[in-house]
Motif scaffolding. Sequence first.
Motif, PDB file in Angstrom:
ATOM      1  N   UNK A 188      50.459 -16.175  46.576  1.00  0.00           N
ATOM      2  CA  UNK A 188      49.304 -16.927  46.074  1.00  0.00           C
ATOM      3  C   UNK A 188      49.747 -17.995  45.080  1.00  0.00           C
ATOM      4  N   UNK A 189      49.679 -19.274  45.494  1.00  0.00           N
ATOM      5  CA  UNK A 189      50.112 -20.347  44.595  1.00  0.00           C
ATOM      6  C   UNK A 189      49.248 -20.391  43.340  1.00  0.00           C
ATOM      7  N   UNK A 190      49.775 -20.999  42.293  1.00  0.00           N
ATOM      8  CA  UNK A 190      49.095 -21.010  40.998  1.00  0.00           C
ATOM      9  C   UNK A 190      47.687 -21.593  41.092  1.00  0.00           C
ATOM     10  N   UNK A 191      47.501 -22.646  41.903  1.00  0.00           N
ATOM     11  CA  UNK A 191      46.208 -23.331  41.918  1.00  0.00           C
ATOM     12  C   UNK A 191      45.156 -22.609  42.748  1.00  0.00           C
ATOM     13  N   UNK A 192      45.549 -21.566  43.487  1.00  0.00           N
ATOM     14  CA  UNK A 192      44.551 -20.851  44.288  1.00  0.00           C
ATOM     15  C   UNK A 192      44.233 -19.478  43.697  1.00  0.00           C
ATOM     16  N   UNK A 193      44.601 -19.284  42.418  1.00  0.00           N
ATOM     17  CA  UNK A 193      44.397 -17.978  41.791  1.00  0.00           C
ATOM     18  C   UNK A 193      43.061 -17.893  41.058  1.00  0.00           C
TER      19      UNK A 193
END
Lengths: 417, 417
Positions: A236-241
């Motif tokens: 899970x990339x940082x911007x989709x958390x």
Amino acid sequence: MTQIDSLRIDENRLWQSLMALAQIGATPKGGVCRIALTDEDKAGRDQVVQWFRDAGLQVRVDEVGNVFGRRPGTDPQARAVATGSHIDTQPTGGKFDGNYGVLAGLEVVRTLNSHGIQTVAPLEVAFWMNEEGTRFTPVMMGSGAFAGIFGADHIRSQQDGAGITVGDELARIGYLGDVACGDVPGGAFAAYFEAHIEQGPVLEAYDKPIGIVSGALGQQWYDVTVTGMDAHAGPTPMDLRHDAMLAAARMVDAVNRIALEQAPHGRGTVGHLQVLPNSRNVIPGQVKFSVDFRNLSQTGLDAMDAAMRAEFAQLAAQCQCQVEITQVVRFAPCIFHPDCVASVRGAAETLGYDHMDVVSGAGHDAVYVHSVAPTAMIFVPCKDGISHNEIEDAKSEHLAAGCNVLLHAMLAHAGVA
Amino acid sequence: MTQIDSLRIDENRLWQSLMALAQIGATPKGGVCRIALTDEDKAGRDQVVQWFRDAGLQVRVDEVGNVFGRRPGTDPQARAVATGSHIDTQPTGGKFDGNYGVLAGLEVVRTLNSHGIQTVAPLEVAFWMNEEGTRFTPVMMGSGAFAGIFGADHIRSQQDGAGITVGDELARIGYLGDVACGDVPGGAFAAYFEAHIEQGPVLEAYDKPIGIVSGALGQQWYDVTVTGMDAHAGPTPMDLRHDAMLAAARMVDAVNRIALEQAPHGRGTVGHLQVLPNSRNVIPGQVKFSVDFRNLSQTGLDAMDAAMRAEFAQLAAQCQCQVEITQVVRFAPCIFHPDCVASVRGAAETLGYDHMDVVSGAGHDAVYVHSVAPTAMIFVPCKDGISHNEIEDAKSEHLAAGCNVLLHAMLAHAGVA
């Protein structure tokens, strides 16, 4: 007056009384376990009542188990000048919390007795039922009932975990009295003073034996739930958390900032925090935590409340989370009576003790009594600020200094005959 | 070539195989519990081996229970082009994680069979023993042994909580083979491709059916302990605190910031956090938490490590606390082979599928196989990025698209006879 000014309590006698009372419910680690309304509490009460009687005090017990020892004055019309605290402890409590205030009051009486000094107004020494609230809640039960904050029936019907009531236990240990809550012969206390260990680090940090307590902080406690979404930490990339831990962490920092903005009396603490699912490689979907705000003014507490709500909403949105805030506890701030505070200050100055103004961060019986009588408190340092702990400790010379301040503050109000 | 370009796998047959395998160890909530080396794993293995044999594959089992199905090519000297994944699941796992990669490989073989297509190089479909590491650690045991990362003896001696070894269980379920780890007839794989659900939200968020996996993030995990001093929330002014919770909260924020500085591949997560004593009105004296850093380069991971150590030291000092950092896990980053990645990309483009480059945030068998053969992976979206969960879901059309990409990438390397 010079002769009275030179009057001092007996440091050794005070210390011996503290050590003797600490034997009742003594723990192997040097602390005391004397939980309210247990057999140990009965034994402690019996000991203190015996000492009261030995000192010539007239003992009365009210309908919620508060105990008062009265030393008559020369003026039968005068209202009593009182002191006191509590003798119940935490399960792993210390020797000084509460006990000091009661035995300092007893030591004042013993000192006057041994010097043959009469006061104009009567003096009273009280110990209040169940200050700690360990077995039966709420805390500060006896002083709260005395002040009319709680009804006596309500208090007597409170149950412990086993379903036993306060009323049952008061009767069983022989401390269910017949004096109505709040009734004092001759009318409400003219003044009330409570000596107590500080239970905090300020006096020690500033190396002052005497704290002149100007008031007690109001408290507002909250439960906060931050909800995001669980997800694998790797894919899970940082911007989709929707990282509830990150949002909560920023809120903890905000609590600290909000408290600092209310210096010097604002305090903000996150003591409890729980993470779900709390697994090393899962972004937390939910974090629950407590907020404890304290301040000396209601305006200040209101500002902290508003700042928290605004900041938490913003921080939750920043982290794509939701936040829910529930207020769970509220104690109004208390400013002690200026005349009583002045008497404490005057006594400390007359006695030549180094002192500073402090506030009480925790609740005390004095906070409730304050609502029915002019009140102030005297703090003395305790080692490392530690209390509610078996290693709680205080220096005999500090305890004696506080007791001397108590003596002279009480005499200032009661008058020497 | 135009004829081969138009070749497509059978979407319905692939889906039916996935659903049939999911019946073995099916959970009431629609997931699968088929933990490595249990009776359910044996039943799953037996089913897949039966399908392998039905498809004409020559089955061999190695000394740690990895299973390979071989479809001979026309050139007896050519090295095999392989694919595979795992069929073991988490205790509350889903139908697609691992299983998809194995059955996509089987579907490639079935498609070639039904169209009577021969390849020059042999093809192999593998399923690797114990990828999940739920019952026996470490994870990715079988592929790690195949790649020579772990010795076969070491792996067979690993015990579960009850003291039963991997070797015992392999013998019991009939999958202790005699092929030496890493041995492949004709020599090491010419190429290895693994199709897998993404287990993350990226493909769904960008609405792409195919992810071309350029590599797998390296991982560095840490245990962090922040030590301050317990103190009562009320009596302790802000400036006299040693608040481990505040320090830890700022560290959580720093972990996030450090990961963002390594965009787009840096990831930083605090998934586990524990507060002591965790009481509402006590300033926490100790907080323990985990840090999970991931990045696509070792340089990037090293930078994250250094930034964390510097920032944590500063933040601890700021809050008058101590901090201790212990690294507990390390996986090096993996960049897949450019030729294999190019074949995946070429296949997606030939087939006209919308696609994007992605990285794997989690470990996969392909990461170990990569160390002994040119390797790449193909990702397909899964619903809401959810995996390791009984509600794990994927669309049949996406699974078919990924399988078509796998087919054409393998054919590009194996050659059509």
